[in-house]
Design an enzyme around this catalytic site. Structure first.
Site, PDB file in Angstrom:
ATOM      1  N   GLY A 102       0.832  -1.201   0.000  1.00  6.16           N
ATOM      2  CA  GLY A 102       0.000   0.000   0.000  1.00  6.16           C
ATOM      3  C   GLY A 102       0.865   1.248   0.000  1.00  6.16           C
ATOM      4  O   GLY A 102       1.973   1.243  -0.508  1.00  6.16           O
ATOM      5  N   CYS A 103       0.357   2.306   0.591  1.00  6.31           N
ATOM      6  CA  CYS A 103       1.101   3.570   0.643  1.00  6.31           C
ATOM      7  C   CYS A 103       2.447   3.369   1.320  1.00  6.31           C
ATOM      8  O   CYS A 103       2.522   2.855   2.439  1.00  6.31           O
ATOM      9  CB  CYS A 103       0.288   4.607   1.408  1.00  6.31           C
TER      10      CYS A 103
END
Length: 206
Positions: free
Chosen positions: A37-38
């Protein structure tokens, strides 16, 4: 002459010892590239794991050379947001690295983490050697067998090819922006979960 020879041999031995020592130091370090993810979230977690020497946010797995953050955000470059982790194998190991990875992100959601949606947020492990590949395959098989998650793991395991460092303002993002809403609402809970589960593996505060 004999004394000079002994001195030279001693110096050669010391030099060889020094080179061997340096070689051992270098050989203890290994890197792994992970997408969960981020990268702001993943970076912030691993910076607190004992044995980790550096965490760099960037991009891997795409088809554009030296992509910018804006390009990757379009989802058209094929890159994933990743962190490249350098760690000391004498302090931590690849299995522990993976245990943290599968604790602090959801490996069952395809191309998304929470509100972050797109192929750039996919769950992926870019392995650099057979040990890393086998360890990744093993832990995924164990987690699926134990039904740790409600849904099957969709994390991709791919051979590492290239890593591109993200712009400077993405590095150490959480540490530099703790008061931002995203940091408080998204990153901080991940760090708290990590600290609770891996409390004996945290770096000592200086």
């Amino acid at each position: 002459m004999k004394n000079i020879l002994l001195v030279c041999l001693s110096l050669l031995s010391l030099n060889a010892f020094s080179q061997n020592s340096n070689s051992k130091k270098v050989s203890n370090l290994e890197t792994i590239t992970l997408g969960g993810g981020c990268y702001w979230c993943v970076e912030a977690v691993y910076e607190n794991l004992d044995g980790v020497k550096s965490v760099v946010s960037g991009f891997s797995g795409g088809n554009v050379t030296n992509p910018t953050y804006e390009q990757v955000c379009t989802g058209t470059t094929g890159h994933a947001e990743v962190v490249q982790i350098t760690y000391d194998k004498n302090v931590t190991d690849i299995n522990e690295i993976f245990k943290v990875f599968f604790t602090v992100h959801d490996p069952t959601t395809l191309n998304r983490q929470g509100a972050d949606v797109g192929t750039q947020y996919r769950s992926v492990i870019f392995y650099k050697n057979d040990e890393q590949r086998k360890a990744a395959q093993s832990i995924i098989a164990e987690l699926n067998k134990a039904k740790v998650y409600d849904n099957p793991i969709v994390t991709k395991i791919q051979a590492f090819t290239k890593f591109y460092k993200a712009e400077d303002y993405h590095q150490n993002y959480y540490a530099n922006n703790k008061n931002q809403p995203y940091c408080k609402m998204v990153i901080q809970p991940k760090i708290e979960k990590f600290e609770k589960v891996f409390k004996t593996k945290l770096k000592k505060k200086s």
